[in-house]
Design an enzyme around this catalytic site. Sequence first.
Site: not given
Length: 507
Positions: A263-265
């Site tokens: 994910s982006k995180r």
Amino acid sequence: MTTSSVRVRFAPSPTGPLHIGGLRTALYNYLFAKKHKGTFILRIEDTDQKRFVEGAEDYIKEALNWCGIPYDEGPEKEASYGPYHQSDRKSIYKEYVEKLLTSGQAYYAFDTAEELAKLREDFEKAGKTFSYDWETRHQLKNSLALSEAEVQQKLENNEKYVIRFKPPHNQEVIMHDLVRGEITVNTKAVDDKVLYKSDGLPTYHMANIIDDHLMEISHVIRGEEWLPSMALHVLLYKAFDWEAPEFAHLPLILKPTGKGKLSKRDGDKLGFPVFPLAWTDPKTGDLAAGYREAGYLPQAVINMLAFMGWNPGHGSEKEIFSLQELIDAFSFKQVSKSGAKFDFEKTKWFQHHYFQQADNKTIAQEFTKIIADKGYQPDPAYVEQVTKAIKERATFTKELWELGDFFFKAPEAYDNKAVKKAWKADTPSLMKAIKDIIQQIDHFTKEELTQQVKTWITQQEIGFGKVMMPLRLVIVGAMKGPDLFQIMTLIGKEETLSRITQALQRL
Ligand code: GLU
């Protein structure tokens, strides 16, 4: 010119920037199309107006272009299969939905969102999950349960409705996936998906298969998250009596730990981009990092992505593949079923390779901008020579200044540790002697300089380090940089002499 019937599409919804997982899907579509001399199509699936994000479509096109995998057919590259935005195809879908209604394979459902939410809640309380399907449909508010007159009345009253699919009952659907092989699903497990919404627009499932059919898509290549929809899609093709395309569902791209989807995180946390290009969220103003802006070369990103779920097989250990080599080697036989772990170090390794391969002139142009920001205006040919001399140790253009700032300016200070180690009581006299030698060289080439200095050191019967270490300190200001004779010839005789003089005054 295309010579085959292979037609594949990348069909993103413009709901934000393209995640590298999506880019990998586009890449595999591209590779497969090119391998089979087919057509790579871009279709924008924008029927969900609530999720539409300004700028996302341009971002997708720019990302494909930057990676060097442009589409052959799509928005602004219209062929006879357009339009390529689903929002421009609204009028097409209606007639097909009506066909299913007429043949009894779809029905009107009048249940309101509140009623359905209530049902879900009640089921949950009873420890069950509500599904609008063969078991429940006959107790609900739809044209299969209500009388014809009631349905007619509701339609005349303009009551809101959706149109749902009615899968055939209790049949085994045997499907084939190019990555996963044979998959069998019983139609009892397929729910009555909404095909058409009250806003007069088809849902993803409906629009997707109608468009794939009308655009003569031969292979549907997409992410694993769509695997659960495959049975529904195959059943819809059957309902229309159409031949279904072939399917290939690509493995997920996993977090570096292998646990869960990347994910982006994860990117933010570990300091690497998960998007090809930087993106500013138009609503929140949040900035997401991109590979392009971080200084990566598109070849490195493509090579890395190609290996996220594919390998050349046959025991081959070759990892560096040009786009053409990828096209030649690509096959679904070598696409893995299990998720591919994202490996950031490997991405840097690819980048280092392609950075070394990159044309010095192009890198020098980028480097010149950095040098100008530092306040220097060197000759372009000189920057190119410097780039060639120092790039071996770099992975990104932005590292070149740190590696070679002394090519553009005399040392402002001298590294303390190096001074202690290299500058001895007799060093000034050695430096003066070197200065004299240099002064007498007319033809100031690397060979001439190397030969003269080395001969002198040998004649003096002193260690090379005793001269070369302080000399590096004088020229560079620290113990870094490529071959010292090369540095001196590049900065030139005058500058070399001036730096020695300066150091003799200051140290
Ligand atoms: N619009 C879908 C998506 O955003 C397309 C899925 C498919 O390729 O069928 O991923």
